[in-house]
Design a protein around this motif. Structure first.
Motif, PDB file in Angstrom:
ATOM      1  N   LYS A 129       1.047  -1.126   0.286  1.00  0.00           N
ATOM      2  CA  LYS A 129       0.028   0.134   0.186  1.00  0.00           C
ATOM      3  C   LYS A 129       0.414   1.539  -0.475  1.00  0.00           C
ATOM      4  CE  LYS A 129      -3.965   1.951   2.055  1.00  0.00           C
ATOM      5  NZ  LYS A 129      -4.700   1.728   2.987  1.00  0.00           N
ATOM      6  N   PRO A 130       0.748   1.478  -1.047  1.00  0.00           N
ATOM      7  CA  PRO A 130       2.034   3.360  -1.237  1.00  0.00           C
ATOM      8  C   PRO A 130       1.017   4.352  -0.676  1.00  0.00           C
ATOM      9  CG  PRO A 130       1.096   2.686  -3.334  1.00  0.00           C
ATOM     10  CD  PRO A 130       0.467   1.093  -2.072  1.00  0.00           C
ATOM     11  N   PHE A 131       1.996   4.956  -0.662  1.00  0.00           N
ATOM     12  CA  PHE A 131       1.294   6.788  -0.099  1.00  0.00           C
ATOM     13  C   PHE A 131       0.190   6.842  -1.504  1.00  0.00           C
ATOM     14  CE2 PHE A 131       1.465  11.048  -0.365  1.00  0.00           C
ATOM     15  CZ  PHE A 131       0.945  12.138   0.771  1.00  0.00           C
ATOM     16  N   GLU A 132      -0.623   7.568  -0.919  1.00  0.00           N
ATOM     17  CA  GLU A 132      -1.617   7.795  -1.813  1.00  0.00           C
ATOM     18  C   GLU A 132      -1.907  10.150  -1.125  1.00  0.00           C
ATOM     19  OE1 GLU A 132      -5.257   5.830  -4.764  1.00  0.00           O
ATOM     20  OE2 GLU A 132      -5.242   5.389  -2.926  1.00  0.00           O
ATOM     21  N   LEU A 133      -2.797  10.362  -2.199  1.00  0.00           N
ATOM     22  CA  LEU A 133      -2.999  11.561  -2.086  1.00  0.00           C
ATOM     23  C   LEU A 133      -4.412  11.841  -2.932  1.00  0.00           C
ATOM     24  CD1 LEU A 133      -2.552  14.154  -0.376  1.00  0.00           C
ATOM     25  CD2 LEU A 133      -0.992  14.832  -2.639  1.00  0.00           C
ATOM     26  N   TRP A 173     -10.759  18.386  -8.952  1.00  0.00           N
ATOM     27  CA  TRP A 173      -9.676  17.172  -7.705  1.00  0.00           C
ATOM     28  C   TRP A 173      -8.281  17.404  -8.239  1.00  0.00           C
ATOM     29  CZ3 TRP A 173     -12.972  15.843 -11.483  1.00  0.00           C
ATOM     30  CH2 TRP A 173     -12.885  15.435 -12.166  1.00  0.00           C
ATOM     31  N   SER A 174      -7.395  16.272  -8.019  1.00  0.00           N
ATOM     32  CA  SER A 174      -6.010  15.882  -7.492  1.00  0.00           C
ATOM     33  C   SER A 174      -5.628  14.968  -7.261  1.00  0.00           C
ATOM     34  CB  SER A 174      -4.588  16.949  -7.538  1.00  0.00           C
ATOM     35  OG  SER A 174      -4.329  16.143  -8.021  1.00  0.00           O
ATOM     36  N   TRP A 175      -5.307  13.642  -7.653  1.00  0.00           N
ATOM     37  CA  TRP A 175      -5.615  12.268  -7.358  1.00  0.00           C
ATOM     38  C   TRP A 175      -3.708  11.815  -7.726  1.00  0.00           C
ATOM     39  CZ3 TRP A 175      -4.722   7.621  -9.509  1.00  0.00           C
ATOM     40  CH2 TRP A 175      -4.429   6.748  -9.049  1.00  0.00           C
ATOM     41  N   GLY A 176      -3.247  11.680  -6.893  1.00  0.00           N
ATOM     42  CA  GLY A 176      -1.578  10.662  -6.936  1.00  0.00           C
ATOM     43  C   GLY A 176      -1.104   9.266  -6.487  1.00  0.00           C
ATOM     44  N   LYS A 177       0.100   9.244  -6.579  1.00  0.00           N
ATOM     45  CA  LYS A 177       0.654   8.045  -5.593  1.00  0.00           C
ATOM     46  C   LYS A 177       1.868   7.914  -5.404  1.00  0.00           C
ATOM     47  CE  LYS A 177      -0.800   3.538  -8.178  1.00  0.00           C
ATOM     48  NZ  LYS A 177      -2.126   2.595  -7.870  1.00  0.00           N
ATOM     49  N   GLN A 178       2.211   7.268  -4.702  1.00  0.00           N
ATOM     50  CA  GLN A 178       3.717   6.854  -4.569  1.00  0.00           C
ATOM     51  C   GLN A 178       3.941   5.819  -5.488  1.00  0.00           C
ATOM     52  OE1 GLN A 178       5.404   5.224  -0.475  1.00  0.00           O
ATOM     53  NE2 GLN A 178       7.087   5.452  -1.524  1.00  0.00           N
ATOM     54  N   GLU A 179       5.361   5.896  -5.720  1.00  0.00           N
ATOM     55  CA  GLU A 179       5.977   4.924  -7.023  1.00  0.00           C
ATOM     56  C   GLU A 179       7.110   4.309  -7.346  1.00  0.00           C
ATOM     57  OE1 GLU A 179       7.469   4.988 -11.857  1.00  0.00           O
ATOM     58  OE2 GLU A 179       4.576   5.427 -11.639  1.00  0.00           O
ATOM     59  N   LYS A 218      10.569   4.248  -4.344  1.00  0.00           N
ATOM     60  CA  LYS A 218      10.434   5.187  -2.808  1.00  0.00           C
ATOM     61  C   LYS A 218      10.633   7.000  -2.733  1.00  0.00           C
ATOM     62  CE  LYS A 218      15.652   4.357  -2.792  1.00  0.00           C
ATOM     63  NZ  LYS A 218      17.035   3.237  -2.260  1.00  0.00           N
ATOM     64  N   SER A 219      11.127   7.083  -3.915  1.00  0.00           N
ATOM     65  CA  SER A 219      11.580   8.664  -3.954  1.00  0.00           C
ATOM     66  C   SER A 219      10.555   9.464  -5.062  1.00  0.00           C
ATOM     67  CB  SER A 219      12.975   8.234  -4.476  1.00  0.00           C
ATOM     68  OG  SER A 219      13.288   8.057  -6.502  1.00  0.00           O
ATOM     69  N   THR A 220       9.665   8.315  -6.022  1.00  0.00           N
ATOM     70  CA  THR A 220       8.856   9.095  -6.507  1.00  0.00           C
ATOM     71  C   THR A 220       7.302   9.056  -6.503  1.00  0.00           C
ATOM     72  OG1 THR A 220      10.633   8.414  -8.778  1.00  0.00           O
ATOM     73  CG2 THR A 220       8.911   8.866  -9.949  1.00  0.00           C
ATOM     74  N   PHE A 221       6.589  10.560  -7.175  1.00  0.00           N
ATOM     75  CA  PHE A 221       5.515  10.892  -6.549  1.00  0.00           C
ATOM     76  C   PHE A 221       5.264  10.819  -8.258  1.00  0.00           C
ATOM     77  CE2 PHE A 221       1.448  13.188  -5.906  1.00  0.00           C
ATOM     78  CZ  PHE A 221       0.763  12.265  -5.425  1.00  0.00           C
ATOM     79  N   ASN A 222       3.594   9.750  -8.350  1.00  0.00           N
ATOM     80  CA  ASN A 222       3.559  10.292  -9.386  1.00  0.00           C
ATOM     81  C   ASN A 222       1.673  11.004  -9.306  1.00  0.00           C
ATOM     82  OD1 ASN A 222       1.951  10.055 -12.240  1.00  0.00           O
ATOM     83  ND2 ASN A 222       1.625   7.483 -12.351  1.00  0.00           N
ATOM     84  N   MET A 223       2.197  12.064 -10.633  1.00  0.00           N
ATOM     85  CA  MET A 223       0.720  12.540 -10.676  1.00  0.00           C
ATOM     86  C   MET A 223      -0.497  12.066 -11.527  1.00  0.00           C
ATOM     87  SD  MET A 223       1.067  17.190 -10.278  1.00  0.00           S
ATOM     88  CE  MET A 223      -0.594  17.065 -10.146  1.00  0.00           C
ATOM     89  N   ILE A 224      -1.152  11.272 -11.076  1.00  0.00           N
ATOM     90  CA  ILE A 224      -2.604  11.078 -12.285  1.00  0.00           C
ATOM     91  C   ILE A 224      -3.287  11.433 -12.465  1.00  0.00           C
ATOM     92  CG2 ILE A 224      -3.771   8.495 -12.210  1.00  0.00           C
ATOM     93  CD1 ILE A 224      -2.231   7.346  -9.656  1.00  0.00           C
TER      94      ILE A 224
END
Length: 255
Positions: free
Chosen positions: A121-125, A139-145, A147-153
């Motif tokens: 379960k990665p970090f999710e925003l 809205w904005s939804w994204g999640k951890q991809e 250990k160092s990268t966050f993907n704005m989905i």
């Protein structure tokens, strides 16, 4: 204006042309999602690429015109999904990608769901933009991809609230949250002609990092934002935008 990605369950990136949502747009159909590991079985997601902007590099009009009556809130997944599903058709009416799930067999979907469950379960925003009447307008939804990268989905602002700086404010919030969590890189993928998203993100400090030919989205531009200033300088050096300089010479062990 929108960005894209897929939450819990089966999801499929899909590129849209309109500037209605800055980043990637997608349509989401949610089944009985009970946990993050249920991804593919619970959700059929069609996404469209896009991206975001940041801090002082925004134009004055983008910063000044944001209505004071709008607020951005952190939402749980269960709070986010109903609002998202209700407004995606409007935000991505011109989307012309296809849903990955439509091309997969049931067996393929089952295998993808199992593979996703192994990722943990990665970090999710999940962020929602609300007006004075408490209406969900963006809205904005994204999640951890990694250990160092966050993907704005996926991100979007409904048509009547566009060109008021709302998207820029939303992007600043995403970048602030990502920095707080300690991510080194925030990235997104966008339709190559989606200037409504690409230009604000470049102003915010995002860099064009690569191009992709996607069967579901077409030609995509990848944008990366580096939270570490040294890594940003290295990118300028790699692209020929700046000389090595003493600071980077030391980093590369050539001082």
């Amino acid at each position: 204006m929108n960005d894209a990605a897929a939450p819990h369950g089966s999801f499929e990136p899909k590129v849209t042309d309109a500037a209605k949502c800055m980043n990637v747009g997608f349509s989401l159909t949610i089944g009985q999602a009970s946990s993050f590991s249920h991804s593919l079985q619970c959700i059929t997601l069609t996404v469209r690429c896009g991206s975001v902007s940041l801090f002082n590099m925004m134009s004055n009009s983008e910063r000044v015109n944001v209505p004071d009556t709008l607020s951005i809130r952190n939402l749980t997944w269960d709070e986010f999904v109903p609002n998202f599903n209700a407004h995606v058709p409007t935000a991505f009416a011109q989307d012309h990608s296809y849903a990955l799930s439509d091309a997969l067999s049931e067996r393929e979907k089952e295998k993808m769901a199992l593979l996703e469950a192994r990722l943990g379960k990665p970090f999710e925003l999940c962020l929602g933009v609300f007006d004075a009447e408490n209406r969900f307008v963006g809205w904005s939804w994204g999640k951890q991809e990694s250990k160092s990268t966050f993907n704005m989905i996926n991100s979007a602002v409904l048509p009547e609230f566009q060109r008021q700086g709302v998207y820029s404010k939303l992007v600043r919030r995403v970048l602030t949250e990502a920095k707080t969590q300690g991510f080194q890189v925030v990235y997104s993928r966008h339709c190559a002609t989606n200037n409504a998203v690409i230009i604000p993100k470049l102003k915010a400090g995002f860099l064009i990092s690569k191009f992709e030919l996607s069967d579901t989205h077409g030609v995509l531009v990848h944008l990366h934002y580096y939270t570490n200033p040294t890594r940003r300088q290295v990118m300028d050096y790699r692209s020929g935008q700046r000389s090595l300089g003493k600071d980077l010479e030391q980093l590369f062990g050539k001082a």
